[in-house]
Design a protein around this motif. Sequence first.
Motif, PDB file in Angstrom:
ATOM      1  N   ASP A   6      75.501  51.130  10.937  1.00  0.00           N
ATOM      2  CA  ASP A   6      74.546  52.190  11.391  1.00  0.00           C
ATOM      3  C   ASP A   6      73.347  51.589  11.988  1.00  0.00           C
ATOM      4  O   ASP A   6      72.324  51.218  11.281  1.00  0.00           O
ATOM      5  N   VAL A   7      73.258  51.440  13.349  1.00  0.00           N
ATOM      6  CA  VAL A   7      72.093  50.815  14.031  1.00  0.00           C
ATOM      7  C   VAL A   7      70.640  51.283  13.651  1.00  0.00           C
ATOM      8  O   VAL A   7      69.689  50.942  13.816  1.00  0.00           O
ATOM      9  N   THR A   8      70.842  52.790  13.385  1.00  0.00           N
ATOM     10  CA  THR A   8      69.565  53.695  13.270  1.00  0.00           C
ATOM     11  C   THR A   8      69.101  53.390  11.961  1.00  0.00           C
ATOM     12  O   THR A   8      67.904  53.938  11.481  1.00  0.00           O
ATOM     13  N   LYS A   9      69.723  52.771  11.014  1.00  0.00           N
ATOM     14  CA  LYS A   9      69.437  52.765   9.589  1.00  0.00           C
ATOM     15  C   LYS A   9      69.120  51.266   8.758  1.00  0.00           C
ATOM     16  O   LYS A   9      69.151  51.292   7.687  1.00  0.00           O
ATOM     17  N   ILE A  10      69.047  50.319   9.767  1.00  0.00           N
ATOM     18  CA  ILE A  10      69.044  48.907   9.151  1.00  0.00           C
ATOM     19  C   ILE A  10      67.373  48.560   9.429  1.00  0.00           C
ATOM     20  O   ILE A  10      66.691  49.331  10.303  1.00  0.00           O
ATOM     21  N   SER A  11      66.819  47.590   8.517  1.00  0.00           N
ATOM     22  CA  SER A  11      65.581  47.239   8.536  1.00  0.00           C
ATOM     23  C   SER A  11      65.518  45.937   8.762  1.00  0.00           C
ATOM     24  O   SER A  11      64.253  45.231   9.163  1.00  0.00           O
ATOM     25  N   SER A  12      66.508  45.153   8.689  1.00  0.00           N
ATOM     26  CA  SER A  12      66.427  43.603   9.040  1.00  0.00           C
ATOM     27  C   SER A  12      67.894  43.093   9.584  1.00  0.00           C
ATOM     28  O   SER A  12      68.923  43.746   9.194  1.00  0.00           O
ATOM     29  N   VAL A  13      67.910  42.013  10.393  1.00  0.00           N
ATOM     30  CA  VAL A  13      68.970  41.392  10.928  1.00  0.00           C
ATOM     31  C   VAL A  13      68.966  40.042  10.973  1.00  0.00           C
ATOM     32  O   VAL A  13      67.879  39.509  10.467  1.00  0.00           O
ATOM     33  N   MET A  14      70.145  39.410  11.263  1.00  0.00           N
ATOM     34  CA  MET A  14      69.790  37.735  11.566  1.00  0.00           C
ATOM     35  C   MET A  14      70.410  37.646  12.891  1.00  0.00           C
ATOM     36  O   MET A  14      71.680  38.228  13.247  1.00  0.00           O
ATOM     37  N   VAL A  15      70.119  36.657  13.588  1.00  0.00           N
ATOM     38  CA  VAL A  15      70.935  36.208  14.939  1.00  0.00           C
ATOM     39  C   VAL A  15      71.349  34.718  14.639  1.00  0.00           C
ATOM     40  O   VAL A  15      70.885  34.006  14.144  1.00  0.00           O
ATOM     41  N   ILE A  16      72.625  34.800  15.234  1.00  0.00           N
ATOM     42  CA  ILE A  16      73.548  33.595  15.136  1.00  0.00           C
ATOM     43  C   ILE A  16      73.033  32.747  16.352  1.00  0.00           C
ATOM     44  O   ILE A  16      73.438  33.049  17.413  1.00  0.00           O
ATOM     45  N   THR A  17      72.321  31.631  16.032  1.00  0.00           N
ATOM     46  CA  THR A  17      71.931  30.711  17.160  1.00  0.00           C
ATOM     47  C   THR A  17      72.820  29.779  17.587  1.00  0.00           C
ATOM     48  O   THR A  17      72.712  29.353  18.702  1.00  0.00           O
ATOM     49  N   SER A  18      73.895  29.431  16.784  1.00  0.00           N
ATOM     50  CA  SER A  18      74.882  28.557  17.343  1.00  0.00           C
ATOM     51  C   SER A  18      76.103  28.743  16.301  1.00  0.00           C
ATOM     52  O   SER A  18      75.992  29.327  15.311  1.00  0.00           O
ATOM     53  N   PHE A  19      77.363  28.301  16.921  1.00  0.00           N
ATOM     54  CA  PHE A  19      78.416  28.368  16.192  1.00  0.00           C
ATOM     55  C   PHE A  19      79.600  27.756  17.034  1.00  0.00           C
ATOM     56  O   PHE A  19      79.440  27.317  18.217  1.00  0.00           O
TER      57      PHE A  19
END
Length: 285
Positions: free
Chosen positions: A263-276
Amino acid sequence: MREFLKSLKFKLLLCLIAMLIGVMLYTVNKSGYSTGASKIINTAAEPFKKISSAVSEKVSSKLEHVIHGERYYSENEKLKEELSQVYNELVDYENTKAELSELQKFIGIKEEHSDYALSPPCKIISYTANDPFGSFMIDKGSNDGIALYDPVVTAEGLVGAVTEISEKYCTVTSILSPSLSVGVIAKGTVFNGVLEGDIKYSQSGLTQMIYIDKDNTIKQGDLIVTNGSSGLFPADYIVGTVTETGNAGSALSSYAIVKPFVDVTKISSVMVITSFDGKGEINEY
Protein backbone atom coordinates in the motif's frame (compact mmCIF):
# COMPACT_ATOMS: atom_id res chain seq x y z
CA MET A 1 -5.96 35.08 52.15
CA ARG A 2 -6.64 38.57 50.90
CA GLU A 3 -10.20 37.58 50.03
CA PHE A 4 -10.78 36.23 53.55
CA LEU A 5 -9.57 39.48 55.18
CA LYS A 6 -12.12 41.36 53.08
CA SER A 7 -14.93 38.92 53.78
CA LEU A 8 -17.99 39.45 55.97
CA LYS A 9 -16.98 36.53 58.20
CA PHE A 10 -13.72 38.22 59.12
CA LYS A 11 -15.46 41.52 59.89
CA LEU A 12 -17.98 39.77 62.18
CA LEU A 13 -15.14 37.98 63.93
CA LEU A 14 -13.44 41.29 64.66
CA CYS A 15 -16.68 42.71 66.06
CA LEU A 16 -17.17 39.73 68.38
CA ILE A 17 -13.58 39.89 69.60
CA ALA A 18 -13.98 43.62 70.29
CA MET A 19 -17.21 42.93 72.19
CA LEU A 20 -15.52 40.23 74.24
CA ILE A 21 -12.67 42.56 75.18
CA GLY A 22 -15.24 45.18 76.17
CA VAL A 23 -17.02 42.72 78.48
CA MET A 24 -13.71 41.78 80.09
CA LEU A 25 -12.78 45.40 80.75
CA TYR A 26 -16.23 46.20 82.11
CA THR A 27 -16.08 43.24 84.52
CA VAL A 28 -12.67 44.21 85.82
CA ASN A 29 -13.70 47.83 86.37
CA LYS A 30 -16.94 46.94 88.16
CA SER A 31 -16.00 44.11 90.47
CA GLY A 32 -12.37 43.25 89.86
CA TYR A 33 -11.18 40.24 87.98
CA SER A 34 -12.73 37.12 89.61
CA THR A 35 -12.61 33.44 89.00
CA GLY A 36 -16.32 33.38 88.15
CA ALA A 37 -15.90 36.13 85.62
CA SER A 38 -12.90 34.30 84.17
CA LYS A 39 -14.97 31.14 83.70
CA ILE A 40 -17.77 33.07 82.05
CA ILE A 41 -15.35 34.81 79.72
CA ASN A 42 -13.50 31.57 78.90
CA THR A 43 -16.80 29.81 78.21
CA ALA A 44 -17.99 32.65 76.02
CA ALA A 45 -14.66 32.87 74.23
CA GLU A 46 -14.37 29.14 73.54
CA PRO A 47 -16.10 29.25 70.12
CA PHE A 48 -13.94 32.20 69.12
CA LYS A 49 -10.80 30.32 70.17
CA LYS A 50 -11.76 27.47 67.83
CA ILE A 51 -12.45 29.89 64.99
CA SER A 52 -9.20 31.70 65.66
CA SER A 53 -7.30 28.39 65.65
CA ALA A 54 -8.88 27.36 62.33
CA VAL A 55 -8.08 30.74 60.80
CA SER A 56 -4.52 30.50 62.08
CA GLU A 57 -4.07 27.06 60.51
CA LYS A 58 -5.48 28.29 57.22
CA VAL A 59 -3.20 31.33 57.23
CA SER A 60 -0.20 29.13 58.10
CA SER A 61 -1.02 26.76 55.25
CA LYS A 62 -1.23 29.61 52.74
CA LEU A 63 1.99 31.13 54.07
CA GLU A 64 3.65 27.72 53.66
CA HIS A 65 2.65 27.69 49.98
CA VAL A 66 3.91 31.22 49.45
CA ILE A 67 7.21 30.60 51.25
CA HIS A 68 7.93 27.30 49.48
CA GLY A 69 6.22 28.19 46.19
CA GLU A 70 9.46 28.93 44.36
CA ARG A 71 10.98 25.62 45.46
CA TYR A 72 7.87 23.72 44.37
CA TYR A 73 7.95 25.49 40.99
CA SER A 74 11.63 24.65 40.45
CA GLU A 75 11.07 21.00 41.37
CA ASN A 76 8.06 20.83 39.06
CA GLU A 77 10.05 22.28 36.15
CA LYS A 78 12.86 19.81 36.82
CA LEU A 79 10.39 16.91 36.80
CA LYS A 80 8.94 18.18 33.50
CA GLU A 81 12.43 18.25 31.96
CA GLU A 82 13.16 14.72 33.17
CA LEU A 83 9.82 13.49 31.82
CA SER A 84 10.50 15.15 28.45
CA GLN A 85 13.93 13.50 28.30
CA VAL A 86 12.45 10.07 29.06
CA TYR A 87 9.78 10.63 26.39
CA ASN A 88 12.38 11.62 23.77
CA GLU A 89 14.49 8.56 24.63
CA LEU A 90 11.40 6.39 24.23
CA VAL A 91 10.64 7.95 20.82
CA ASP A 92 14.26 7.40 19.73
CA TYR A 93 14.04 3.78 20.89
CA GLU A 94 10.83 3.18 18.94
CA ASN A 95 12.28 4.82 15.82
CA THR A 96 15.45 2.74 16.10
CA LYS A 97 13.41 -0.42 16.58
CA ALA A 98 11.31 0.42 13.49
CA GLU A 99 14.45 1.08 11.43
CA LEU A 100 15.98 -2.23 12.53
CA SER A 101 12.77 -3.99 11.57
CA GLU A 102 12.91 -2.40 8.10
CA LEU A 103 16.59 -3.34 7.72
CA GLN A 104 15.82 -6.95 8.59
CA LYS A 105 13.21 -7.00 5.82
CA PHE A 106 15.65 -5.54 3.31
CA ILE A 107 18.28 -8.07 4.35
CA GLY A 108 15.69 -10.67 3.37
CA ILE A 109 15.58 -9.18 -0.15
CA LYS A 110 19.34 -9.54 -0.48
CA GLU A 111 19.26 -13.11 0.81
CA GLU A 112 16.60 -14.08 -1.74
CA HIS A 113 18.18 -12.16 -4.62
CA SER A 114 21.96 -12.29 -4.28
CA ASP A 115 22.44 -10.63 -7.71
CA TYR A 116 20.76 -7.39 -6.53
CA ALA A 117 22.77 -4.27 -5.72
CA LEU A 118 20.67 -2.22 -3.31
CA SER A 119 20.75 1.41 -2.24
CA PRO A 120 20.80 2.33 1.44
CA PRO A 121 17.30 2.35 2.99
CA CYS A 122 15.43 5.43 1.75
CA LYS A 123 12.95 7.40 3.85
CA ILE A 124 9.84 8.86 2.25
CA ILE A 125 10.03 12.58 2.95
CA SER A 126 6.91 13.78 1.12
CA TYR A 127 4.09 12.71 -1.17
CA THR A 128 3.35 14.63 -4.38
CA ALA A 129 0.46 17.01 -3.77
CA ASN A 130 -2.81 16.23 -5.59
CA ASP A 131 -1.43 13.06 -7.16
CA PRO A 132 -4.05 10.27 -7.00
CA PHE A 133 -1.40 7.70 -7.90
CA GLY A 134 0.73 8.11 -4.78
CA SER A 135 4.05 9.35 -6.18
CA PHE A 136 6.53 10.44 -3.51
CA MET A 137 10.01 11.78 -2.83
CA ILE A 138 12.80 9.88 -1.06
CA ASP A 139 15.91 11.14 0.73
CA LYS A 140 18.49 9.43 -1.51
CA GLY A 141 19.74 10.33 -4.99
CA SER A 142 22.51 9.90 -7.53
CA ASN A 143 25.14 10.37 -4.82
CA ASP A 144 23.87 7.06 -3.39
CA GLY A 145 24.27 5.16 -6.66
CA ILE A 146 20.64 5.56 -7.77
CA ALA A 147 19.84 6.15 -11.47
CA LEU A 148 16.77 7.13 -13.45
CA TYR A 149 14.18 4.31 -13.85
CA ASP A 150 15.70 2.14 -11.11
CA PRO A 151 13.05 -0.15 -9.53
CA VAL A 152 11.80 0.82 -6.07
CA VAL A 153 10.75 -1.96 -3.71
CA THR A 154 9.97 -3.08 -0.19
CA ALA A 155 10.29 -6.59 1.19
CA GLU A 156 6.57 -7.03 0.52
CA GLY A 157 6.68 -6.21 -3.18
CA LEU A 158 7.30 -3.81 -6.07
CA VAL A 159 6.47 -0.15 -5.35
CA GLY A 160 7.40 1.72 -8.54
CA ALA A 161 10.38 3.31 -10.28
CA VAL A 162 12.57 6.41 -10.03
CA THR A 163 11.31 8.98 -12.56
CA GLU A 164 13.08 12.17 -11.40
CA ILE A 165 16.47 12.39 -9.75
CA SER A 166 18.95 14.82 -8.21
CA GLU A 167 22.11 14.26 -6.22
CA LYS A 168 20.31 13.90 -2.88
CA TYR A 169 16.64 13.22 -3.72
CA CYS A 170 14.45 11.15 -6.05
CA THR A 171 10.83 11.18 -7.12
CA VAL A 172 9.21 7.75 -7.34
CA THR A 173 6.24 6.99 -9.57
CA SER A 174 4.15 4.17 -8.13
CA ILE A 175 2.72 1.13 -9.93
CA LEU A 176 -0.73 2.71 -9.50
CA SER A 177 0.17 5.32 -12.14
CA PRO A 178 -0.79 4.99 -15.84
CA SER A 179 2.57 6.59 -16.72
CA LEU A 180 4.47 3.53 -15.49
CA SER A 181 4.40 0.25 -17.44
CA VAL A 182 5.85 -2.98 -16.06
CA GLY A 183 6.03 -6.37 -17.77
CA VAL A 184 4.35 -8.99 -15.54
CA ILE A 185 3.22 -12.60 -15.58
CA ALA A 186 0.77 -14.72 -13.61
CA LYS A 187 2.98 -16.98 -11.51
CA GLY A 188 2.84 -20.61 -12.61
CA THR A 189 1.36 -19.77 -16.03
CA VAL A 190 2.66 -18.63 -19.41
CA PHE A 191 0.34 -15.64 -19.59
CA ASN A 192 2.14 -12.31 -19.72
CA GLY A 193 0.76 -8.79 -19.68
CA VAL A 194 1.60 -5.20 -18.85
CA LEU A 195 0.93 -3.68 -15.45
CA GLU A 196 -0.38 -0.17 -15.95
CA GLY A 197 -2.41 2.00 -13.57
CA ASP A 198 -5.78 3.61 -14.16
CA ILE A 199 -7.47 6.44 -12.29
CA LYS A 200 -10.67 4.43 -11.75
CA TYR A 201 -8.69 1.77 -9.84
CA SER A 202 -5.95 3.79 -8.17
CA GLN A 203 -8.31 5.47 -5.69
CA SER A 204 -9.01 2.00 -4.29
CA GLY A 205 -5.31 1.10 -4.20
CA LEU A 206 -5.61 -1.19 -7.24
CA THR A 207 -3.95 -1.38 -10.64
CA GLN A 208 -4.52 -3.43 -13.80
CA MET A 209 -2.77 -6.02 -15.93
CA ILE A 210 -3.63 -5.50 -19.58
CA TYR A 211 -2.87 -7.01 -23.01
CA ILE A 212 -3.37 -10.56 -21.76
CA ASP A 213 -4.08 -13.30 -24.29
CA LYS A 214 -7.86 -13.66 -24.52
CA ASP A 215 -7.59 -17.45 -24.05
CA ASN A 216 -5.75 -17.10 -20.72
CA THR A 217 -6.61 -19.08 -17.61
CA ILE A 218 -5.76 -16.39 -15.07
CA LYS A 219 -8.18 -16.38 -12.15
CA GLN A 220 -8.91 -14.55 -8.91
CA GLY A 221 -6.19 -15.09 -6.30
CA ASP A 222 -3.37 -15.74 -8.79
CA LEU A 223 0.01 -14.24 -7.90
CA ILE A 224 1.37 -11.57 -10.26
CA VAL A 225 5.16 -11.10 -10.54
CA THR A 226 7.50 -9.18 -12.84
CA ASN A 227 8.59 -11.08 -15.95
CA GLY A 228 11.90 -9.27 -16.49
CA SER A 229 11.27 -8.81 -20.22
CA SER A 230 12.24 -5.12 -20.33
CA GLY A 231 15.56 -5.35 -18.55
CA LEU A 232 14.54 -2.45 -16.31
CA PHE A 233 12.81 -4.59 -13.72
CA PRO A 234 14.19 -7.86 -12.36
CA ALA A 235 12.29 -11.03 -13.09
CA ASP A 236 10.07 -12.76 -10.53
CA TYR A 237 9.66 -9.87 -8.10
CA ILE A 238 6.26 -10.07 -6.42
CA VAL A 239 3.65 -7.44 -7.28
CA GLY A 240 0.23 -8.50 -5.99
CA THR A 241 -2.76 -10.79 -6.49
CA VAL A 242 -5.62 -10.87 -9.00
CA THR A 243 -8.99 -9.70 -7.65
CA GLU A 244 -10.99 -9.71 -10.89
CA THR A 245 -10.66 -10.70 -14.55
CA GLY A 246 -12.52 -9.73 -17.72
CA ASN A 247 -12.38 -9.19 -21.47
CA ALA A 248 -11.12 -5.93 -22.95
CA GLY A 249 -13.47 -3.85 -25.10
CA SER A 250 -12.03 -5.15 -28.35
CA ALA A 251 -12.48 -8.75 -27.15
CA LEU A 252 -9.04 -9.48 -28.61
CA SER A 253 -7.39 -9.46 -25.18
CA SER A 254 -8.25 -9.72 -21.52
CA TYR A 255 -7.42 -7.78 -18.38
CA ALA A 256 -6.99 -8.52 -14.68
CA ILE A 257 -7.42 -6.18 -11.73
CA VAL A 258 -4.46 -6.49 -9.37
CA LYS A 259 -4.23 -5.62 -5.69
CA PRO A 260 -0.56 -4.77 -4.94
CA PHE A 261 1.01 -6.24 -1.82
CA VAL A 262 2.37 -2.78 -0.97
CA ASP A 263 0.00 0.00 0.00
CA VAL A 264 1.98 2.99 -1.27
CA THR A 265 0.08 5.36 1.02
CA LYS A 266 1.21 3.58 4.19
CA ILE A 267 4.92 2.97 3.77
CA SER A 268 7.67 5.00 5.44
CA SER A 269 10.78 3.60 3.75
CA VAL A 270 11.81 1.81 0.57
CA MET A 271 14.91 0.49 -1.13
CA VAL A 272 16.13 1.02 -4.70
CA ILE A 273 17.52 -1.83 -6.80
CA THR A 274 20.49 -0.17 -8.50
CA SER A 275 21.70 -3.24 -10.37
CA PHE A 276 20.72 -6.85 -11.06
CA ASP A 277 21.56 -9.57 -13.57
CA GLY A 278 20.32 -8.62 -17.03
CA LYS A 279 19.49 -4.98 -16.24
CA GLY A 280 19.24 -2.48 -19.09
CA GLU A 281 18.55 -4.61 -22.18
CA ILE A 282 15.36 -2.83 -23.34
CA ASN A 283 13.98 0.58 -22.44
CA GLU A 284 10.45 0.01 -21.17
CA TYR A 285 9.46 3.69 -21.09
